[in-house]
Design a protein around this motif. Structure first.
Motif, PDB file in Angstrom:
ATOM      1  N   ALA A 126      46.190  42.250  26.613  1.00 11.00           N
ATOM      2  CA  ALA A 126      45.355  43.170  27.003  1.00 11.00           C
ATOM      3  C   ALA A 126      43.766  42.627  27.112  1.00 11.00           C
ATOM      4  CB  ALA A 126      45.423  44.518  26.367  1.00 11.00           C
ATOM      5  N   ILE A 127      43.280  41.889  26.183  1.00 12.00           N
ATOM      6  CA  ILE A 127      42.013  41.422  26.011  1.00 12.00           C
ATOM      7  C   ILE A 127      41.877  40.313  26.989  1.00 12.00           C
ATOM      8  CG2 ILE A 127      40.493  39.997  24.577  1.00 12.00           C
ATOM      9  CD1 ILE A 127      41.591  41.561  22.143  1.00 12.00           C
ATOM     10  N   GLY A 128      42.816  39.603  27.299  1.00 11.52           N
ATOM     11  CA  GLY A 128      42.751  38.442  28.204  1.00 11.52           C
ATOM     12  C   GLY A 128      42.541  39.053  29.625  1.00 11.52           C
ATOM     13  N   ILE A 129      43.313  39.878  29.916  1.00 13.69           N
ATOM     14  CA  ILE A 129      43.127  40.735  31.364  1.00 13.69           C
ATOM     15  C   ILE A 129      41.942  41.335  31.479  1.00 13.69           C
ATOM     16  CG2 ILE A 129      44.052  42.753  32.447  1.00 13.69           C
ATOM     17  CD1 ILE A 129      46.933  42.136  31.490  1.00 13.69           C
ATOM     18  N   LEU A 130      41.370  41.964  30.467  1.00 16.77           N
ATOM     19  CA  LEU A 130      40.016  42.486  30.457  1.00 16.77           C
ATOM     20  C   LEU A 130      39.103  41.416  30.909  1.00 16.77           C
ATOM     21  CD1 LEU A 130      38.094  44.951  29.902  1.00 16.77           C
ATOM     22  CD2 LEU A 130      37.966  44.208  27.609  1.00 16.77           C
ATOM     23  N   PHE A 131      38.899  40.324  30.206  1.00 13.80           N
ATOM     24  CA  PHE A 131      38.045  39.237  30.382  1.00 13.80           C
ATOM     25  C   PHE A 131      38.407  38.788  31.722  1.00 13.80           C
ATOM     26  CE2 PHE A 131      37.304  38.709  25.787  1.00 13.80           C
ATOM     27  CZ  PHE A 131      35.608  38.777  25.870  1.00 13.80           C
ATOM     28  N   GLY A 132      39.486  38.625  32.320  1.00 14.53           N
ATOM     29  CA  GLY A 132      39.913  38.119  33.467  1.00 14.53           C
ATOM     30  C   GLY A 132      39.250  38.671  34.751  1.00 14.53           C
ATOM     31  N   PHE A 133      39.631  40.090  34.639  1.00 18.18           N
ATOM     32  CA  PHE A 133      39.160  40.982  35.694  1.00 18.18           C
ATOM     33  C   PHE A 133      37.530  41.214  35.718  1.00 18.18           C
ATOM     34  CE2 PHE A 133      43.965  42.138  35.610  1.00 18.18           C
ATOM     35  CZ  PHE A 133      44.036  41.753  37.221  1.00 18.18           C
ATOM     36  N   LEU A 134      37.111  41.198  34.647  1.00 18.82           N
ATOM     37  CA  LEU A 134      35.883  41.115  34.386  1.00 18.82           C
ATOM     38  C   LEU A 134      35.105  39.801  35.253  1.00 18.82           C
ATOM     39  CD1 LEU A 134      32.958  42.285  33.528  1.00 18.82           C
ATOM     40  CD2 LEU A 134      33.425  40.859  31.310  1.00 18.82           C
ATOM     41  N   LEU A 281      34.803  33.359  32.461  1.00 18.31           N
ATOM     42  CA  LEU A 281      35.565  34.483  31.973  1.00 18.31           C
ATOM     43  C   LEU A 281      36.820  34.589  32.410  1.00 18.31           C
ATOM     44  CD1 LEU A 281      32.650  37.122  33.059  1.00 18.31           C
ATOM     45  CD2 LEU A 281      33.303  36.575  30.642  1.00 18.31           C
ATOM     46  N   ILE A 282      36.994  34.269  33.562  1.00 21.04           N
ATOM     47  CA  ILE A 282      38.733  34.003  33.651  1.00 21.04           C
ATOM     48  C   ILE A 282      39.206  33.150  32.716  1.00 21.04           C
ATOM     49  CG2 ILE A 282      40.634  33.381  35.341  1.00 21.04           C
ATOM     50  CD1 ILE A 282      38.550  34.289  37.735  1.00 21.04           C
ATOM     51  N   SER A 283      38.747  31.923  32.461  1.00 17.99           N
ATOM     52  CA  SER A 283      39.321  30.829  31.674  1.00 17.99           C
ATOM     53  C   SER A 283      39.400  31.408  30.316  1.00 17.99           C
ATOM     54  CB  SER A 283      38.424  29.924  31.476  1.00 17.99           C
ATOM     55  OG  SER A 283      38.371  29.211  32.633  1.00 17.99           O
ATOM     56  N   ILE A 284      38.380  32.353  29.842  1.00 16.44           N
ATOM     57  CA  ILE A 284      38.596  32.908  28.336  1.00 16.44           C
ATOM     58  C   ILE A 284      39.698  33.908  28.540  1.00 16.44           C
ATOM     59  CG2 ILE A 284      37.289  34.563  26.881  1.00 16.44           C
ATOM     60  CD1 ILE A 284      34.748  33.375  27.852  1.00 16.44           C
ATOM     61  N   GLY A 285      39.718  34.744  29.346  1.00 15.92           N
ATOM     62  CA  GLY A 285      40.929  35.504  29.540  1.00 15.92           C
ATOM     63  C   GLY A 285      42.264  34.912  29.440  1.00 15.92           C
ATOM     64  N   LEU A 286      42.153  33.567  30.195  1.00 15.20           N
ATOM     65  CA  LEU A 286      43.720  32.872  29.942  1.00 15.20           C
ATOM     66  C   LEU A 286      43.907  32.217  28.682  1.00 15.20           C
ATOM     67  CD1 LEU A 286      43.581  30.949  33.504  1.00 15.20           C
ATOM     68  CD2 LEU A 286      44.987  32.969  32.979  1.00 15.20           C
ATOM     69  N   LEU A 287      42.913  31.894  28.181  1.00 17.18           N
ATOM     70  CA  LEU A 287      42.997  31.369  26.664  1.00 17.18           C
ATOM     71  C   LEU A 287      43.349  32.391  25.791  1.00 17.18           C
ATOM     72  CD1 LEU A 287      39.866  28.894  26.537  1.00 17.18           C
ATOM     73  CD2 LEU A 287      42.389  28.429  26.445  1.00 17.18           C
ATOM     74  N   ALA A 288      42.870  33.641  25.851  1.00 20.25           N
ATOM     75  CA  ALA A 288      43.307  34.903  24.948  1.00 20.25           C
ATOM     76  C   ALA A 288      44.950  35.048  25.146  1.00 20.25           C
ATOM     77  CB  ALA A 288      42.524  36.046  25.361  1.00 20.25           C
ATOM     78  N   ILE A 289      45.193  35.364  26.498  1.00 18.05           N
ATOM     79  CA  ILE A 289      46.595  35.529  26.845  1.00 18.05           C
ATOM     80  C   ILE A 289      47.650  34.401  26.358  1.00 18.05           C
ATOM     81  CG2 ILE A 289      48.364  35.434  28.839  1.00 18.05           C
ATOM     82  CD1 ILE A 289      46.054  36.900  30.316  1.00 18.05           C
ATOM     83  N   ASP A 290      46.911  33.217  26.393  1.00 13.94           N
ATOM     84  CA  ASP A 290      47.898  31.985  25.748  1.00 13.94           C
ATOM     85  C   ASP A 290      48.091  32.303  24.165  1.00 13.94           C
ATOM     86  OD1 ASP A 290      48.948  29.155  25.699  1.00 13.94           O
ATOM     87  OD2 ASP A 290      47.316  28.875  24.384  1.00 13.94           O
ATOM     88  N   GLY A 291      47.087  32.755  23.589  1.00 14.38           N
ATOM     89  CA  GLY A 291      47.393  33.220  22.257  1.00 14.38           C
ATOM     90  C   GLY A 291      46.923  32.266  21.166  1.00 14.38           C
TER      91      GLY A 291
END
Length: 313
Positions: A126-134, A281-291
């Motif tokens: 959810a955090i990753g998606i938030l950063f990604g769509f931002l 920001l999309i990269s941060i979101g993808l890294l957050a999703i990666d976990g």
């Protein structure tokens, strides 16, 4: 799974091959209609994978229950996203198209959350998606605030392609139960896509009426089909088998880098500052999703790493 040095080398190579696809498309659509480029890409790549299947002596993949699935997968994973991305690249730089295409994992998570019972939204996702769509909002912001434009339509087309890939990822899970190798699945969907594309380009593009493309366009199409599709599929499935789906997904972070470098150095493309901010920001979101980043920064992980060693008895 831990990645070996060979896995990392293959991952970097794959990112260059897929990043290069945006460069090859940018060259090809200068001389050929986008839909014709799609048909050539899938048709030539299918022929190459046919040779691979024959060399490996793998069975013909078109079993009775697989044919319909190949056509649906071809629609979701090739026809729709390729057509949208190639059309978008007639309006926006290849580097920007690659950045927007990097949102594919975000759409995949959203689609999986609503369609699959075992892929619910976790907090890190959810955090990753938030950063990604931002990041997406920043990419679109300049165009949308200035009113509808050709560039904004191109960016929306790239997001539509990413959404199609998201549905393809969910649908593609059913091939695991069909006892088909990854190469056979790739070949089957490429053949199905080519069959669907032929009547479309016959009506829309009428390629036999087009002037012959120059050598740069021909070379770009061949490289797109052979290098960025057939060879890339083989490398992708090799990494998938040895390092797992989570690790191979890291290629999403690397593809825009190579695409931007090629577009800047060879095509002379320029991206605005907000494009790089959006990519960050999309990269941060993808890294957050990666976990893995969050896991390494967690309190429990810090305690485990810094716990003093117990003396041996």
């Amino acid at each position: 799974m831990r990645m070996t040095l060979q896995d990392w080398a293959l991952l970097l190579l794959l990112s260059v091959l897929w990043g290069g696809s945006f460069f090859f498309v940018a060259v090809a659509v200068e001389a050929l209609p986008p839909l014709t480029v799609v048909a050539l890409r899938t048709g030539i790549a299918a022929l190459v994978l046919l040779v691979v299947l024959r060399l490996r002596k793998e069975a013909w993949p078109f079993a009775k229950g697989a044919v319909a699935a190949f056509f649906i997968m071809g629609l979701l994973n090739n026809l729709l996203p390729f057509s949208l991305l190639f059309w978008a690249q007639t309006m926006i730089p290849s580097g920007l198209a690659s950045i927007l295409n990097a949102t594919t994992p975000l759409f995949s998570i959203v689609v999986a959350h609503f369609l699959l019972t075992d892929e619910r939204m976790a907090p890190n996702k959810a955090i990753g998606i938030l950063f990604g769509f931002l990041g997406v909002a920043i990419l679109l912001g300049g165009e949308v605030l200035g009113g509808a434009s050709i560039a904004s339509l191109g960016m929306l087309a790239c997001l539509g392609a990413a959404l199609a890939y998201g549905f393809a990822g969910v649908f593609g899970r059913r091939f695991k139960a069909m006892d088909l190798t990854a190469t056979r699945v790739a070949f089957g969907q490429l053949v199905a896509t080519t069959i669907m594309m032929l009547p479309i380009i016959s009506v829309v593009d009428r390629p036999w009426t087009l002037p012959p493309p120059g050598l740069p366009a021909i070379a770009a199409v061949l490289a797109l089909a052979i290098v960025s599709t057939a060879l890339a599929y083989v490398i992708f499935f090799r990494i998938l088998a040895s390092a797992g789906a989570v690790n191979v997904a890291l290629v999403t972070l690397l593809v825009p880098v190579s695409a931007i470098v090629l577009g800047t150095l060879i095509l002379g493309e320029e991206l605005a500052a907000r494009h790089y901010i959006g990519m960050g920001l999309i990269s941060i979101g993808l890294l957050a999703i990666d976990g893995r980043i969050g896991e390494r920064l967690s309190v429990k992980a810090w305690i485990r790493r810094n716990r003093p060693c117990e003396p041996k008895p």
